[in-house]
Design a protein around this motif. Structure first.
Motif, mmCIF file in Angstrom:
data_model
loop_
_atom_site.group_PDB
_atom_site.id
_atom_site.type_symbol
_atom_site.label_atom_id
_atom_site.label_comp_id
_atom_site.label_asym_id
_atom_site.label_seq_id
_atom_site.Cartn_x
_atom_site.Cartn_y
_atom_site.Cartn_z
ATOM 1 N N CYS A 1 -5.778 -2.755 -0.067
ATOM 2 C CA CYS A 1 -5.160 -2.699 1.249
ATOM 3 C C CYS A 1 -6.220 -2.997 2.294
ATOM 4 O O CYS A 1 -7.252 -2.338 2.331
ATOM 5 C CB CYS A 1 -4.565 -1.321 1.492
ATOM 6 S SG CYS A 1 -3.983 -1.119 3.180
ATOM 7 N N MET B 1 -0.187 4.131 0.816
ATOM 8 C CA MET B 1 -0.646 4.979 1.902
ATOM 9 C C MET B 1 -0.067 4.536 3.248
ATOM 10 O O MET B 1 0.421 5.342 4.009
ATOM 11 C CB MET B 1 -2.181 4.957 2.009
ATOM 12 C CG MET B 1 -2.897 5.208 0.702
ATOM 13 S SD MET B 1 -2.480 6.783 -0.078
ATOM 14 C CE MET B 1 -3.458 7.884 0.959
ATOM 15 N N CYS B 2 -0.123 3.233 3.526
ATOM 16 C CA CYS B 2 0.287 2.796 4.860
ATOM 17 C C CYS B 2 1.311 1.659 4.859
ATOM 18 O O CYS B 2 1.750 1.227 5.907
ATOM 19 C CB CYS B 2 -0.944 2.407 5.685
ATOM 20 S SG CYS B 2 -1.731 0.897 5.113
ATOM 21 N N PHE C 1 -7.055 1.329 0.448
ATOM 22 C CA PHE C 1 -6.386 1.775 -0.776
ATOM 23 C C PHE C 1 -6.458 0.673 -1.838
ATOM 24 O O PHE C 1 -6.278 -0.493 -1.532
ATOM 25 C CB PHE C 1 -4.926 2.108 -0.444
ATOM 26 C CG PHE C 1 -4.046 2.338 -1.642
ATOM 27 C CD1 PHE C 1 -4.033 3.572 -2.276
ATOM 28 C CD2 PHE C 1 -3.230 1.317 -2.117
ATOM 29 C CE1 PHE C 1 -3.207 3.782 -3.378
ATOM 30 C CE2 PHE C 1 -2.409 1.521 -3.221
ATOM 31 C CZ PHE C 1 -2.398 2.760 -3.849
ATOM 32 N N CYS D 1 0.829 -1.204 0.000
ATOM 33 C CA CYS D 1 0.000 0.000 0.000
ATOM 34 C C CYS D 1 0.867 1.260 0.000
ATOM 35 O O CYS D 1 1.780 1.379 0.819
ATOM 36 C CB CYS D 1 -0.886 -0.030 1.231
ATOM 37 S SG CYS D 1 -1.890 1.441 1.405
ATOM 38 N N CYS E 1 -6.378 0.224 5.065
ATOM 39 C CA CYS E 1 -6.928 1.557 4.806
ATOM 40 C C CYS E 1 -7.839 1.595 3.594
ATOM 41 O O CYS E 1 -8.423 2.618 3.305
ATOM 42 C CB CYS E 1 -5.809 2.589 4.667
ATOM 43 S SG CYS E 1 -4.916 2.468 3.117
HETATM 44 ZN ZN LIG Z 1 -3.125 1.038 3.330
#
Ligand SMILES: [Zn+2]
Ligand SMILES: [Zn+2]
Length: 125
Positions: free
Chosen positions: A29, A14-15, A34, A12, A32
């Motif tokens: 993901c 994002m995280c 994503f 991911c 989150c």
């Molecule tokens: Zn994520």
């Protein structure tokens, strides 16, 4: 085994969680939400010469692609009709098809299905 930077696309953005392949369209993901388009990943597979199979083996992902092609094969199985009486409704004809099991030693399994009542049974040959 440590993942090289080339495999960052599996994580991911994002995280940093490992993406899950829930469908052939997207890798998602779980933490989150994503989503990454699977086509994007496909392109990278070619670029880095990692096959989808390698990725699955390495990351122990569910083999969704294998599953899908197995379903297609199922549909391609030829069905024929045999003059056998249905044990359930006495319909004089049953549809049948054969399937080679994974191990050649195990031989073939013949599946019978009644077109009238839907009764199914299999027989090893
Ligand atoms: Zn994520
Ligand atoms: Zn029947």
């Amino acid at each position: 085994m440590a993942y090289s930077r080339e495999q960052d696309f599996l994580f991911c953005s994002m995280c940093g969680t490992l993406l899950s392949f829930n469908s052939v369209e997207f890798a998602e993901c779980r933490s989150c939400g994503f989503k990454r388009n699977a086509r994007e990943i496909e392109g990278k597979e070619i670029r880095y010469t990692i096959t989808a199979e390698d990725i699955r083996r390495e990351l122990k992902l569910e083999p969704f692609v294998i599953l899908e092609s197995a379903q297609i094969e199922e549909e391609k199985v030829r069905r024929a009709v045999v003059n056998e009486t249905c044990p359930q409704c006495n319909n004089p004809q049953l549809e049948y098809y054969t399937k080679q099991l994974r191990s050649a030693d195990e031989g073939q399994t013949v599946f019978y299905e009644c077109p009238k009542c839907g009764y199914k049974y299999s027989q090893n040959t």
